[in-house]
Write an enzyme that holds these catalytic residues in place. Structure first.
Site, short mmCIF file in Angstrom:
data_model
loop_
_atom_site.label_atom_id
_atom_site.label_comp_id
_atom_site.label_asym_id
_atom_site.label_seq_id
_atom_site.Cartn_x
_atom_site.Cartn_y
_atom_site.Cartn_z
CG HIS A 93 -0.35 0.23 2.52
ND1 HIS A 93 -0.04 -0.79 3.39
CD2 HIS A 93 -0.01 1.36 3.17
CE1 HIS A 93 0.48 -0.30 4.51
NE2 HIS A 93 0.51 1.02 4.39
CG ASP A 125 0.01 -4.11 2.69
OD1 ASP A 125 -0.05 -3.40 1.67
OD2 ASP A 125 0.37 -3.68 3.80
CB SER A 164 2.79 2.00 6.33
OG SER A 164 1.49 2.20 6.81
#
Length: 462
Positions: free
Chosen positions: A283, A333, A409
């Protein structure tokens, strides 16, 4: 930003090499970490030089008006949705992107090359990067065309003709201040009239990415976060190596010029020379055009536990040059990149394990929440192979104290091997946690390295 001395670099290499040699021989599904031997080129780490140091900057250039404050505030929410990178810059476009090279002040160097400088500015920007299109009227651009980029800081970055693509704009490195000075250097056999130059958009940063020696985001993370140097393991060779494998990522969407932050980890491999394999989250980087804009920031951590901004590591280094996508699975992901440039001396190639992580394992995460200096979180694996937010094969980690935030992230989920070294097992997707969250929300989800290893194993061996 300061360059490491030769002796310090050698000391780091020697210590880490000893740790690597002491590691158990890697099996088919795991690999111990290793130290970096090759060093980054000065051109890719801000230590390039202008071809004509005393030349004046031409008045001709491109100026962008400041974006509305409301737009800047809306682009950087305090709590971005799980599975989204932290936005730190907004895109600005212009209706008149062309620069007439004939209007620039051209000066020849003693070796016959032609040089000129021009400014790209955006009112009120604390940091700036620009999308540049440069092409010859016949199409291809010679490799020996050079572009130098400088801002209010001391860094000068360099790109060459081979870095620029005919298919998409080249995004300059992020510089400090509201004005990006560009030096264009043409070989003797190429004239300004042979080229077309345009700057269709810039990415505007309201907060400096490099303010006062890389204090960007300093202290911006939640009050429960723990400086990496505060961990009880800090000072041990295995832990310090693991922190040296982690970098802050800055990248830009060519679609709208927005810039974002994530965290990634350099992975060890058996290739000779080593490939610059870099693990993060799908992402974060959606396509190759975005991967090409990537720059990584290394050693951005405090040197004292809960130190102030003056304790930021003086060896902080920016690496430009972008990356190539080797693997990306949006459903899981997972993301594996290959950096196009060699990272700086002193980084570490993190070890990893492709064995499925066990429920109940103790997990560790080294990350850059809200772009802050490197932080450390420790938690317990409470579920494996779960689905969350439409994503599959995730690992859930419960946090007793420090958590993760936007900007974290892609950071690696680490476990400790039998020899005490750290191994990467996945990358952060996100979840409901935040400082002050109730126990039921103090958890986040990571991708599973073992679940995609069969697809990427060929990159880790000759």
């Amino acid at each position: 930003m300061h360059k490491r001395t030769y002796l310090n670099a050698c000391l780091v290499l020697a210590l880490a090499a000893g740790a690597s040699q002491a590691s158990a021989a890697p099996g088919a599904s795991e690999m111990a970490g290793d130290v970096a031997v090759l060093q980054a080129s000065p051109a890719s780490t801000g230590h390039a030089r202008f071809a004509n140091p005393n030349a004046a900057t031409s008045a001709a250039g491109i100026h962008f008006a400041a974006p509305p404050a409301r737009r800047v505030a809306r682009a950087a929410p305090l709590a971005p949705k799980p599975g989204t990178p932290l936005q730190v810059g907004v895109g600005l476009k212009t209706a008149t992107p062309e620069i007439d090279l004939a209007t620039l002040e051209w000066i020849d160097t003693p070796d016959g090359r032609h040089t000129a400088r021009f400014p790209i500015s955006a009112a009120g920007a604390a940091s700036l990067r620009a999308a540049i299109r440069l092409e010859t009227r016949s199409g291809s651009l010679p490799d020996d065309v050079l572009l130098h980029f400088a801002g209010a800081g001391k860094e000068i970055f360099e790109a060459s003709g081979k870095d620029l693509s005919l298919n998409r704009p080249y995004w300059s490195p992020v510089i400090e201040g509201d004005t990006l000075t560009v030096e264009l250097v043409l070989p003797a056999n190429l004239q300004p009239g042979d080229l077309r130059l345009s700057v269709p958009q810039v990415s505007y940063f309201a907060d400096s990415l490099y303010k006062a020696g890389y204090r960007d985001g300093f202290g911006a993370s939640g009050s429960c976060e723990v400086d990496a140097v505060c961990a009880t393991q800090s000072g041990t060779r295995a832990y310090d190596n693991a922190t040296a494998a982690v970098a802050k990522m800055v990248f830009t969407s060519s679609a709208d010029g927005g810039s974002y932050i994530c965290t990634g980890t350099l992975l060890n491999n058996g290739n000779s020379p080593k490939r610059q394999l870099f693990w993060s989250a799908a992402h974060c980087i959606e396509d190759q055009a975005t991967a090409a804009t990537l720059q990584t920031i290394w050693f951005y951590n405090t040197t004292q536990c809960y130190g102030d901004a003056s304790t930021i590591n003086q060896s902080v280094t920016v690496l430009t040059g972008g990356a190539n996508i080797l693997h990306r699975d949006a459903k899981r992901d997972t993301l594996l990149l290959e950096l196009k440039r060699t990272p700086p001396a002193g980084v570490f190639y993190q070890g990893w394990s492709a064995t499925p992580i066990a429920n109940g394992s103790l997990g560790h995460d080294i990350h850059h929440p809200r772009g802050d200096a490197k932080k450390y979180s420790q938690g317990n694996v409470s579920a494996v192979g779960v689905t969350y937010d439409g994503h599959t094969a995730l690992t859930r980690v419960d946090w007793p104290s420090a958590v993760v935030e936007g900007g974290s992230s892609g950071s690696g989920l680490l476990t400790v091997a039998g020899d005490g070294s750290y191994q990467l097992r996945g990358g952060l997707y996100g979840g409901p946690s935040y400082c002050g969250a109730p126990t039921s929300q103090r958890n986040d989800y990571f991708s599973d390295f073992s679940g995609v290893y069969s697809q990427i194993s060929r990159y880790f061996a000759p």
